[in-house]
Motif scaffolding. Structure first.
Motif, PDB file in Angstrom:
ATOM      1  N   GLU A   1      -6.603   9.544  -4.515  1.00  0.00           N
ATOM      2  CA  GLU A   1      -6.164   8.496  -4.674  1.00  0.00           C
ATOM      3  C   GLU A   1      -4.540   7.900  -3.900  1.00  0.00           C
ATOM      4  O   GLU A   1      -4.773   6.775  -3.074  1.00  0.00           O
ATOM      5  CB  GLU A   1      -5.581   7.324  -6.023  1.00  0.00           C
ATOM      6  CG  GLU A   1      -5.957   6.260  -5.696  1.00  0.00           C
ATOM      7  CD  GLU A   1      -4.946   5.649  -7.278  1.00  0.00           C
ATOM      8  OE1 GLU A   1      -4.854   4.445  -7.267  1.00  0.00           O
ATOM      9  OE2 GLU A   1      -5.251   6.713  -7.989  1.00  0.00           O
TER      10      GLU A   1
ATOM     11  N   ARG B   1      -5.091   4.227   4.034  1.00  0.00           N
ATOM     12  CA  ARG B   1      -4.622   2.605   4.577  1.00  0.00           C
ATOM     13  C   ARG B   1      -3.586   1.982   5.347  1.00  0.00           C
ATOM     14  O   ARG B   1      -3.524   1.054   5.916  1.00  0.00           O
ATOM     15  CB  ARG B   1      -5.004   2.157   3.325  1.00  0.00           C
ATOM     16  CG  ARG B   1      -5.049   0.651   3.275  1.00  0.00           C
ATOM     17  CD  ARG B   1      -6.132  -0.078   2.135  1.00  0.00           C
ATOM     18  NE  ARG B   1      -5.798  -1.335   2.006  1.00  0.00           N
ATOM     19  CZ  ARG B   1      -4.984  -2.247   1.412  1.00  0.00           C
ATOM     20  NH1 ARG B   1      -4.389  -0.828   0.538  1.00  0.00           N
ATOM     21  NH2 ARG B   1      -5.170  -3.408   1.712  1.00  0.00           N
ATOM     22  N   THR B   2      -2.268   2.830   4.052  1.00  0.00           N
ATOM     23  CA  THR B   2      -0.648   1.688   4.946  1.00  0.00           C
ATOM     24  C   THR B   2      -0.419   2.571   7.119  1.00  0.00           C
ATOM     25  O   THR B   2      -0.245   1.971   7.240  1.00  0.00           O
ATOM     26  CB  THR B   2       0.270   3.428   3.953  1.00  0.00           C
ATOM     27  OG1 THR B   2      -0.326   2.330   3.071  1.00  0.00           O
ATOM     28  CG2 THR B   2       1.703   1.993   4.657  1.00  0.00           C
TER      29      THR B   2
ATOM     30  N   ALA C   1       0.754  -1.320   0.240  1.00  0.00           N
ATOM     31  CA  ALA C   1      -0.058   0.016  -0.390  1.00  0.00           C
ATOM     32  C   ALA C   1       0.923   0.704  -0.020  1.00  0.00           C
ATOM     33  O   ALA C   1       0.224   2.334  -1.138  1.00  0.00           O
ATOM     34  CB  ALA C   1      -1.059   0.026   0.567  1.00  0.00           C
TER      35      ALA C   1
ATOM     36  N   GLN D   1       1.910   1.433  -3.444  1.00  0.00           N
ATOM     37  CA  GLN D   1       0.765   2.190  -4.685  1.00  0.00           C
ATOM     38  C   GLN D   1       0.796   3.543  -3.827  1.00  0.00           C
ATOM     39  O   GLN D   1       0.430   4.389  -5.124  1.00  0.00           O
ATOM     40  CB  GLN D   1      -0.002   1.177  -4.379  1.00  0.00           C
ATOM     41  CG  GLN D   1      -0.684  -0.195  -4.629  1.00  0.00           C
ATOM     42  CD  GLN D   1      -1.560  -1.040  -4.556  1.00  0.00           C
ATOM     43  OE1 GLN D   1      -2.196  -0.523  -3.304  1.00  0.00           O
ATOM     44  NE2 GLN D   1      -1.113  -2.428  -4.438  1.00  0.00           N
ATOM     45  N   ALA D   2       0.508   3.928  -2.800  1.00  0.00           N
ATOM     46  CA  ALA D   2       0.572   5.489  -2.607  1.00  0.00           C
ATOM     47  C   ALA D   2       1.948   6.601  -3.005  1.00  0.00           C
ATOM     48  O   ALA D   2       1.427   7.379  -3.348  1.00  0.00           O
ATOM     49  CB  ALA D   2      -0.048   6.074  -1.210  1.00  0.00           C
TER      50      ALA D   2
ATOM     51  N   SER E   1      -5.866   8.504   0.035  1.00  0.00           N
ATOM     52  CA  SER E   1      -6.668   7.258   0.493  1.00  0.00           C
ATOM     53  C   SER E   1      -5.806   6.082   0.931  1.00  0.00           C
ATOM     54  O   SER E   1      -5.645   5.021   1.488  1.00  0.00           O
ATOM     55  CB  SER E   1      -7.995   6.681  -0.686  1.00  0.00           C
ATOM     56  OG  SER E   1      -8.406   7.647  -0.551  1.00  0.00           O
ATOM     57  N   LEU E   2      -4.740   6.153  -0.365  1.00  0.00           N
ATOM     58  CA  LEU E   2      -3.858   4.592   0.465  1.00  0.00           C
ATOM     59  C   LEU E   2      -2.776   5.117   1.458  1.00  0.00           C
ATOM     60  O   LEU E   2      -2.317   4.064   2.226  1.00  0.00           O
ATOM     61  CB  LEU E   2      -3.060   4.476  -1.065  1.00  0.00           C
ATOM     62  CG  LEU E   2      -4.174   3.967  -2.563  1.00  0.00           C
ATOM     63  CD1 LEU E   2      -3.132   4.021  -3.126  1.00  0.00           C
ATOM     64  CD2 LEU E   2      -3.806   2.540  -1.901  1.00  0.00           C
TER      65      LEU E   2
END
Length: 568
Positions: free
Chosen positions: A501, A508-509, A486, A489-490, A504-505
């Motif tokens: 995006e 989450r991380t 994650a 991805q961020a 949000s990532l």
């Protein structure tokens, strides 16, 4: 006998001990701690700043008056890279930006043709207007088209419209992701237009919050930062850290003798929340904050103001403000959740202490008669009289300004490098937040979430090194791999300029990394002392080890006796 003893020892050593070791060893799945502790290149990578430059003859109304007036895109690129290099050199910066400049015209982008036509029509319609501030504001608002940016602009980018109009300031910063560069020089202009545009763009687009820059920095680095950049250090101390959600508490504190009926003219929590709702919705990004209100009667500050004959008012010095709020007796700071609480307090002093003025560092009355308490909230002192009531709009404007500072945003005046040549439009819909600031807020929270995640994973790896009894299950290993994925991805989303995006990532991380650190399975044997091991293992090994020890001693005696006996 010796052969039986040897066989017994072989069984115990070859079968019993391995089985015991295997069944009692604390399981630890392999974790890439060296990758978790070391930077993965996320914050140190250069983040793109997409900048579009619009050059069109229809916007150059007064260019014929200045034949030499022109805008050089190459000079703008050099100025932007110089600003990026200077930004990366600062102690407070952990993010490097990479400007990406492109030129768009009606030939390369047909959708911009209508916008250029509307802007040119607005300039021509006001060609006979005077040079006053009102006409400048009116013209600037008319050439700040929201429909174009809502349909064509992405978060994290900015567009520079090059115009030539003697009535406009040197630079106009729009409430959308817009900057208007005026080629027509002013008397106060001392630098090339490209240099001013580059500096203003970085002030608007590359302003990451100070709270996200204090993670994993040693104390000496923070001390140097405080000395060299006291503004960012002050922002870091007063700004609320990023959370999934927060609460807002409106409080009216009435001094002894103050009437609640008299305060009804300016105290309306519903109206205050309605005025601040757009801003709260913008800064909360995805979770709406919880809002509540209360009224405190007979409120008595912890400090006693003194009477100033020159001002003919009671005053409080800056060093007294830290003891002003009586949180314990006023019932402040309580929450039903674990979310941080932003306190916005309006204090009406007793009639015998009015007017009560707050002094600034220079000894003069503060402009808004309020002050901030770092990571707690803001306080506003009002002095209603029989002849002059306090306006609700004044309350809302001061509370909005305090909220901006508490959320890590700068004041617009501090962002304007040249007040005579830079004109900043007010945000639309009274949100108190421009699109540039919203993009910077997303970048700041992205950076803070990733820094928090790395800090949690780094602390977990340090615990693994210092506490050998900590269990690392396969599920925990999977969570760490998910957190690393994650995080990557961020970073990739931020490189693509997909700010929502990436935010949000990163959020989450941070949640996954926190779950790793507080995993209940990893803490099962965390507080298992060494004495307990001996208390458990000794009763198990004594029955098996004592016969072996006695047999070994007996065998040694027999061997010595046999060796000492004379040979026949």
């Amino acid at each position: 006998m010796p052969w039986a003893l040897c066989l017994y020892i072989v069984v115990i050593a070859g079968v019993g001990l391995p089985v015991w070791w295997r069944t009692t060893t604390i399981y630890r799945a392999s974790l890439p701690c060296e990758l978790l502790v070391a930077p993965t290149g996320s914050e140190s990578d250069q983040l793109p700043l997409a900048i579009q430059v619009v050059l069109d003859p229809a916007l150059l109304l007064d260019a014929q008056k200045r034949p030499s007036a022109e805008f050089s895109v190459s000079d703008l690129e050099r100025a932007l890279h110089s600003q990026a290099h200077e930004h990366a050199r600062t102690l407070s910066s952990k993010v490097a930006f990479r400007p990406v400049v492109s030129v768009i015209t009606t030939q390369t982008n047909e959708r911009i043709a209508h916008t250029i036509e509307e802007m040119a029509r607005a300039l021509n319609a006001n060609s006979n207007a005077g040079d006053g501030h009102l006409s400048t504001q009116k013209i600037a608002e008319q050439i700040d088209p929201p429909y174009f940016f809502a349909a064509n602009m992405t978060p994290g980018s900015g567009t520079v419209f090059v115009v030539a109009d003697a009535r406009l300031p040197r630079i106009v910063v729009g409430s959308s992701r817009l900057l208007i560069a005026n080629l027509f020089p002013s008397a106060a202009a001392t630098e090339p237009i490209e240099t001013i545009v580059a500096r203003v763009l970085f002030e608007q687009m590359a302003d990451v919050g100070a709270t996200s820059l204090s993670y994993d920095q040693p104390d000496d680095t923070l001390a140097k930062q405080a000395e060299q950049n006291s503004g960012d250090a002050l922002r870091a101390r007063r700004t609320f850290s990023t959370a999934s959600s927060f609460e807002v508490l409106f409080t009216l504190a009435l001094g002894a003798g103050s009437s609640s009926s008299a305060s009804s003219s300016y105290w309306d929590p519903r109206a205050i929340y309605a005025a601040l709702r757009p801003f709260l919705a913008a800064v909360s990004v995805d979770d709406a904050p919880t809002v509540s209100s209360q009224i405190i009667y007979e409120a008595q500050p912890l400090v006693t103001p003194t009477f100033d004959k020159k001002l003919n008012a009671f005053v409080l010095r800056p060093d007294q403000l830290q003891h002003f709020v009586n949180s314990q007796d006023w019932g402040l700071g309580f929450s039903t959740h674990n979310n941080p609480v932003v306190n916005l307090l309006v204090f009406e002093p007793p009639p015998e202490l009015r007017p009560l003025l707050l002094l600034d560092a220079t000894g003069h009355p503060a402009a808004q008669n309020g002050f901030l308490i770092p990571r707690w909230g803001g306080v506003l002192v009002v002095n209603p009289t029989a002849d002059q009531a306090v306006e609700l709009s004044e309350i809302c404007s001061v509370l909005l300004a305090q909220l901006r500072l508490l959320m890590g945003l700068r004041t617009q005046r501090s962002r304007m490098t040249e007040l005579d040549t830079v004109h900043v439009l007010l945000p639309r819909q009274l949100a108190g937040l421009t699109d540039f600031e919203h993009d910077s807020l997303l970048r700041s929270r992205w950076l803070e979430h990733l820094a928090s995640a790395r800090h949690s994973l780094k602390s977990f790896c340090q615990l693994l090194d210092t506490i050998p009894n900590m269990v690392v299950s396969d599920e925990l290993q999977r969570k760490v791999d998910v957190a690393r994925a994650a995080m990557g991805q961020a970073n990739s989303a931020m490189q693509r300029n997909a700010l929502h995006e990436a935010y949000s990532l990163s959020k989450r991380t941070a949640h996954i990394a926190e779950a790793v650190f507080f995993d209940s399975n990893a803490l099962s044997l965390l507080y298992f002392p060494e004495d307990n091991k001996y208390a458990i293992y000794v009763p198990l090994f004594a029955p098996a080890g004592l016969p072996i020890l006695v047999a070994v001693v007996k065998a040694l005696r027999q061997w010595r006796a046999a060796a000492a006996a004379p040979s026949a």
